[in-house]
Design a protein around this motif. Structure first.
Motif, short mmCIF file in Angstrom:
data_model
loop_
_atom_site.label_atom_id
_atom_site.label_comp_id
_atom_site.label_asym_id
_atom_site.label_seq_id
_atom_site.Cartn_x
_atom_site.Cartn_y
_atom_site.Cartn_z
N SER A 1 40.23 35.95 54.84
CA SER A 1 40.45 34.52 55.04
C SER A 1 41.65 34.05 54.25
CB SER A 1 39.21 33.73 54.62
OG SER A 1 38.97 33.92 53.24
N LYS B 1 44.69 33.50 48.94
CA LYS B 1 45.18 32.63 47.89
C LYS B 1 44.57 32.99 46.55
CE LYS B 1 45.75 27.79 46.68
NZ LYS B 1 45.49 26.39 47.07
N SER B 2 43.29 33.34 46.55
CA SER B 2 42.64 33.69 45.30
C SER B 2 43.20 34.98 44.73
CB SER B 2 41.13 33.81 45.50
OG SER B 2 40.84 34.90 46.36
N LEU C 1 37.76 29.99 41.67
CA LEU C 1 39.15 30.37 41.94
C LEU C 1 40.02 30.33 40.70
CD1 LEU C 1 39.80 28.59 45.36
CD2 LEU C 1 39.38 31.01 44.94
N LYS D 1 37.37 24.34 42.11
CA LYS D 1 37.35 24.91 43.46
C LYS D 1 36.77 26.32 43.44
CE LYS D 1 41.34 22.25 45.05
NZ LYS D 1 42.72 22.32 45.62
N ARG D 2 36.01 26.62 44.50
CA ARG D 2 35.30 27.89 44.57
C ARG D 2 35.65 28.63 45.85
NH1 ARG D 2 31.18 28.23 40.79
NH2 ARG D 2 30.67 26.28 39.70
N GLU D 3 35.22 29.90 45.90
CA GLU D 3 35.48 30.78 47.03
C GLU D 3 34.16 31.33 47.55
OE1 GLU D 3 37.74 35.04 47.89
OE2 GLU D 3 37.59 34.20 45.87
N ASP E 1 29.00 30.01 43.77
CA ASP E 1 30.08 30.78 44.37
C ASP E 1 31.13 31.10 43.32
OD1 ASP E 1 29.00 30.95 46.86
OD2 ASP E 1 30.10 29.24 47.69
N THR E 2 31.99 32.06 43.64
CA THR E 2 32.99 32.54 42.69
C THR E 2 34.07 31.48 42.47
OG1 THR E 2 32.60 34.80 43.44
CG2 THR E 2 34.60 34.40 42.15
N VAL F 1 41.73 31.50 52.21
CA VAL F 1 41.33 31.20 50.84
C VAL F 1 41.27 32.47 50.02
CG1 VAL F 1 39.52 30.19 49.43
CG2 VAL F 1 40.06 29.20 51.65
N ARG F 2 40.83 33.54 50.66
CA ARG F 2 40.73 34.82 49.97
C ARG F 2 42.10 35.32 49.53
NH1 ARG F 2 36.44 37.69 47.75
NH2 ARG F 2 36.90 39.92 47.75
N ALA G 1 31.38 26.64 47.88
CA ALA G 1 32.68 26.35 48.46
C ALA G 1 32.59 25.39 49.62
CB ALA G 1 33.36 27.65 48.90
#
Length: 592
Positions: free
Chosen positions: A366, A371-372, A430, A405-407, A427-428, A368-369, A510
């Motif tokens: 994804s 970006k993290s 960021l 913010k979370r992932e 959630d994990t 977002v993934r 998230a």
């Protein structure tokens, strides 16, 4: 023997010898090939004193080997140009070459025109303050505008060496005098004399020049260190300058990301208002503007047929990200990366391009993934090449902690908690809270103070506020002992930031967009309360000095009872202070 050998050449340096410096250097070189010490002294000995009056005029000495490079100015200048760093070699020549926002350039130009060309005859001096992070183009903008407007810039530099005459050297190092210290003068006095001379004397009028071209400004970028310890001394000098000056004064101050700011200490709000100091704040250079400058420099170096390693667009973008808006640091990093025989940098950029290509070809990941992954590992690798330490402004850092913010992570990738701990599942993140606090360049206790002031507005459940306040209280206890505070501040900041993030259940996942939305951030009320406390201590100590008590005891033990006595013998200032401070606790049973 060493003293006897050094004394005579030093007399020659003072002007008592007719031997040319070039001849002395040649004789020194020849003397090292096996001549005796006596022959050396004969060559270097000065002429007799009685020969000064009858000596014939000195003939022009043939240039020696030391002067040969000066005989070819063309090649020497080109070689000097080659050895210049790229920051100096490719410095901007016009306003279009500046990597600064056009709006900021127009603001500086408008101020200069208004206070130089439109100045009234009896108008006093004016002061301009240019602030911003390092490498954002403050000095370059002022220099280019001054040249375009035909202004003469007189810049102050802190004195590093003393200008001593030959007579001073004779008095200090003569044969009959003892060694003593150099005569010195305070930097504040030298700075005040510099401002006086810059205002009093105009440029010499040459034939055919008009007095209208004699427009100048004074630039102060290297502020004397004494003013940081005693800002009041600078304020008195500026008050006198505003009353008597005929030309504007420009200060350039680079911001730092730590808690104490040079701008606030040197130019507090009351001085800015009293002297009508105009402040123009520059922002970090935008990545698009920085890319244009780097591309222009890379193209210029490539056109000169220099054997440098050329970076592609991807490498330039990575370099821009690592410099944090500092154009000077970016150009230095570009020069270092483009050096030939720099296998380390070639290997670094090849790895970066290869890793970026592999990441872009991965499927099913994804946005977002991606970006993290970039934020976590890519930023650390960018710092491997001459990049600046990443810095985050205070309120930006607070926003990263509060909005947290979370992932989204699948169940297969993240192990599940037991049933009795399922309420703590999150959630994990960021971000890494410890890295955010470190990049804010503030102490852990000060960051906790700002977090404590602003966290409540972003919570929607009172139970979450209770848990967050408990974490903040625990963090405060960790820093309670002054002897261990420097060690425990990092742990305290970690407990406070992670506790606030974990307590906010409305932002636990998230897909949730809970919380209270956007809220403005404020500075802690502790600053205002502490300032009021310090003022009360000074007032209590001055108004009630006859009681011989510390200020804390006066306000907590004595003044509450004096407020109930209503003694008419006290003056109005004491009565007003007692009514403001002297209050007993609103409890039935109070200890003191």
């Amino acid at each position: 023997q060493v003293a006897d050998w050094l004394a005579r050449p030093f007399d020659d340096f003072l002007g008592s010898s007719s031997v040319a410096p070039c001849a002395v250097a040649v004789k020194l070189l020849r003397g090292s090939s096996g001549r005796s010490r006596r022959q050396k002294q004969r060559d270097l000995s000065p002429a007799p004193e009685n020969s000064k009056a009858t000596a014939a005029p000195r003939k022009r000495v043939k240039p020696c080997a030391l002067d040969l490079p000066c005989a070819t100015p063309g090649r020497g200048c080109s070689q000097a140009q080659e050895e210049l760093p790229w920051v100096e070699r490719h410095k901007p020549d016009t306003q279009n070459d500046l990597a600064v926002q056009k709006k900021k350039i127009e603001e500086v130009e408008t101020w200069l025109k208004a206070h130089i060309f439109q100045r009234q005859p009896k108008q006093g001096g004016s002061i301009l303050l240019l602030t911003g992070p390092p490498g954002c183009g403050k000095t370059a903008t002022l220099q280019i505008l001054a040249r375009d407007l035909g202004l003469q810039v007189q810049e102050w530099t802190n004195p590093l060496s003393l200008d001593l005459t030959k007579e001073d050297l004779r008095n200090m190092f003569g044969h009959d005098s003892n060694f003593h210290t150099f005569p010195s003068q305070a930097q504040a006095a030298l700075f005040q004399d510099f401002l006086l001379r810059a205002n009093k004397y105009n440029k010499l009028q040459m034939l055919g020049e008009s007095s209208e071209n004699d427009k100048k400004l004074i630039l102060i970028e290297d502020i004397p260190n004494q003013f940081y310890r005693e800002p009041g001394c600078l304020h008195e000098i500026l008050r006198r300058f505003v009353r008597t000056s005929r030309c504007p004064l420009v200060f350039i101050i680079s911001d730092n990301f730590s808690g104490d700011s040079n701008q606030r200490s040197l130019f507090p709000a009351e001085i800015v208002e009293e002297l009508c100091i105009f402040n123009i704040s520059f922002k970090p250079v935008a990545p698009t503007n920085m890319m244009k400058v780097l591309n222009r420099i890379a193209a210029a170096e490539a056109s000169m047929n220099r054997e440098n390693y050329t970076l592609d667009r991807t490498s330039l973008e990575l370099l821009c990200r690592g410099c944090s808006g500092d154009i000077r640091s970016a150009i230095n990093s570009l020069q270092f990366s483009s050096m030939k025989d720099c296998s380390l940098e070639k290997e670094f950029w090849s790895k970066k391009k290869k890793s970026s290509t592999i990441k872009c070809e991965e499927a099913g990941v994804s946005k977002v993934r991606k970006k993290s992954k970039w934020d976590a590992s890519e930023d650390q690798e960018i710092q491997a090449i001459g990049g600046k330490d990443a810095s985050i402004f205070l309120f930006h850092a607070l926003g990263k902690i509060i909005y947290c913010k979370r992932e989204a992570v699948s169940e297969a990738e993240c192990p599940q908690l037991p049933a009795h701990l399922s309420k703590h599942h999150r959630d994990t993140l960021l971000i890494q809270p410890e890295d955010i606090v470190e990049k804010s360049h503030m102490s852990g206790s000060m960051f906790n103070l700002y977090l404590h002031q602003n966290y409540v507005d972003f919570f929607s459940d009172i139970d979450d506020v209770v848990r967050a306040s408990e974490y903040l209280s625990t963090a405060d206890v960790l820093c309670s002992n002054w002897s261990t505070r420097p060690v425990m501040e990092n742990y305290s900041a970690s407990v406070a930031t992670r506790g606030v993030i974990h307590s906010n259940t409305s932002r636990a996942f998230a897909h949730q967009q809970g919380g209270m939305g956007f809220r403005p951030l404020h500075k802690p009320q502790w600053f205002l309360i502490n300032k009021k406390y310090q003022e009360n201590c000074l007032a209590a100590k001055s108004l009630f000095s006859s009681f011989c008590l510390p200020p804390e005891c006066l306000q907590t033990e004595l003044l509450p009872y004096l407020a109930m006595l209503a003694n008419p013998m006290r003056n109005q200032a004491q009565i007003a202070f007692i009514q403001d401070v002297g209050r007993l606790p609103l409890k039935r049973h109070f200890g003191r």
